[in-house]
Design an enzyme around this catalytic site. Structure first.
Site, mmCIF file in Angstrom:
data_model
loop_
_atom_site.group_PDB
_atom_site.id
_atom_site.type_symbol
_atom_site.label_atom_id
_atom_site.label_comp_id
_atom_site.label_asym_id
_atom_site.label_seq_id
_atom_site.Cartn_x
_atom_site.Cartn_y
_atom_site.Cartn_z
ATOM 1 C CG HIS A 94 -0.322 0.034 2.429
ATOM 2 N ND1 HIS A 94 0.429 -0.876 3.143
ATOM 3 C CD2 HIS A 94 -0.097 1.291 3.264
ATOM 4 C CE1 HIS A 94 1.077 -0.602 3.975
ATOM 5 N NE2 HIS A 94 0.350 0.741 4.529
ATOM 6 C CG HIS A 110 0.426 4.600 4.924
ATOM 7 N ND1 HIS A 110 -0.236 3.769 5.380
ATOM 8 C CD2 HIS A 110 -0.185 5.401 4.513
ATOM 9 C CE1 HIS A 110 -1.325 4.307 5.875
ATOM 10 N NE2 HIS A 110 -1.422 5.411 5.212
ATOM 11 C CG ASP A 125 5.502 2.969 7.013
ATOM 12 O OD1 ASP A 125 4.575 3.635 6.314
ATOM 13 O OD2 ASP A 125 5.317 2.098 7.835
ATOM 14 C CG HIS A 126 4.591 0.108 3.738
ATOM 15 N ND1 HIS A 126 4.694 -1.193 4.335
ATOM 16 C CD2 HIS A 126 4.130 0.857 4.634
ATOM 17 C CE1 HIS A 126 3.907 -1.228 5.487
ATOM 18 N NE2 HIS A 126 3.773 -0.066 5.802
#
Ligand code: ZN
Length: 263
Positions: A78, A80, A82-83
């Site tokens: 997804h 976000h 941090d990904h």
């Protein structure tokens, strides 16, 4: 000795095909940090990477080193940061193609992930599952013996629904789908430790949401149907650290929306 979570900067083997490299970005929302998964079929030198993690040159470099530069495909659970923050650095280091549901994160591909698509790469068959709720673009990836759940189900605690496009209506149906898909499969989350069995964790997540919904219903009973959502937070999350109240507020908002539809 086998490594245990958290093992920063070390590729930790979890199942026959899945190993994890934990990014050094611990925090309230990321738990010990973001798990970057490296999937490799037995006997293969190439692999599939799931979630490059945050902007962190050391982490991107560690992924590139761990895979020996041979990434057949990188997948994203997804949007976000941090990904996805590390996508471009990883693509630069390894030339990997990147696929996601949100077209904004495609690199070297013009095909967004679609529900039930079977991705074949590096000798692996990976089934894409649409699991909106945490965000609208959240997907899970099912392998033969495990499911990579992104932020839809975490290794510890529970997840927060993004106020901008996460909905509890979507989330509950995604959790039900994961109970089904998780039977006999390991849970490989994007944050926190992995678990041998996804199904009971998915059931716990559903029970937890119902418990909170009951509490919100009870709060509305006292405060009235038009209660301010922050007043609901003060009643329902009285046992929760106040620093988490902004997150709880967005969850309560999602629950109020849910109750408006489902009662
Ligand atoms: Zn997330």
């Amino acid at each position: 000795m086998a490594l245990t979570h958290p093992a920063y900067g070390r590729l930790r083997q979890v199942t026959e095909t899945a190993a994890v490299l934990l990014a050094d970005n611990p925090g309230q929302m990321t738990l010990e940090g973001t798990n970057t998964w490296v999937l490799r079929a037995p006997g293969r030198s190439d692999c599939v990477v799931v979630d490059p993690g945050p902007v962190d040159d050391r982490h991107s470099q560690a992924i590139a080193d761990a895979v020996g530069g041979e990434i057949a495909l990188t997948l994203v659970t997804h949007r976000h940061f941090d990904h996805t923050g590390g996508i471009d650095r990883l693509a630069e280091l390894t030339g990997t193609v990147v696929r996601a549901k949100d077209p904004a994160f495609l690199r070297g591909s013009d095909a967004p992930l679609v529900d039930s698509e079977v991705v074949e790469a590096a000798g692996l068959r990976i089934t894409v599952m649409d699991t909106p709720g945490h965000t609208a673009d959240s997907v899970c990836f099912a392998l033969e013996d495990a499911v990579l759940t992104g932020d839809t189900i975490l290794g510890s605690g529970t997840t927060v629904l993004d106020a901008s496009d996460g909905t509890l209506v979507d989330y509950m149906s995604s959790l039900n789908r994961l109970v089904e898909a998780g039977q006999g499969k390991a849970l490989l989350p994007a944050h926190g430790p992995d678990h041998a069995n996804l199904e009971p964790v998915a059931r716990y997540y559903i029970a937890h949401r119902h418990e909170r919904l009951d509490q919100v219903r009870a709060a509305l009973h006292v405060l009235g149907p038009d209660a301010d959502s922050m007043d609901v937070v003060r009643r329902v999350y009285v046992d929760v650290d106040k620093r988490l109240w902004p997150a709880a507020h967005s969850s309560v908002q999602a629950q109020l929306d849910y109750l408006r539809v489902h009662g």
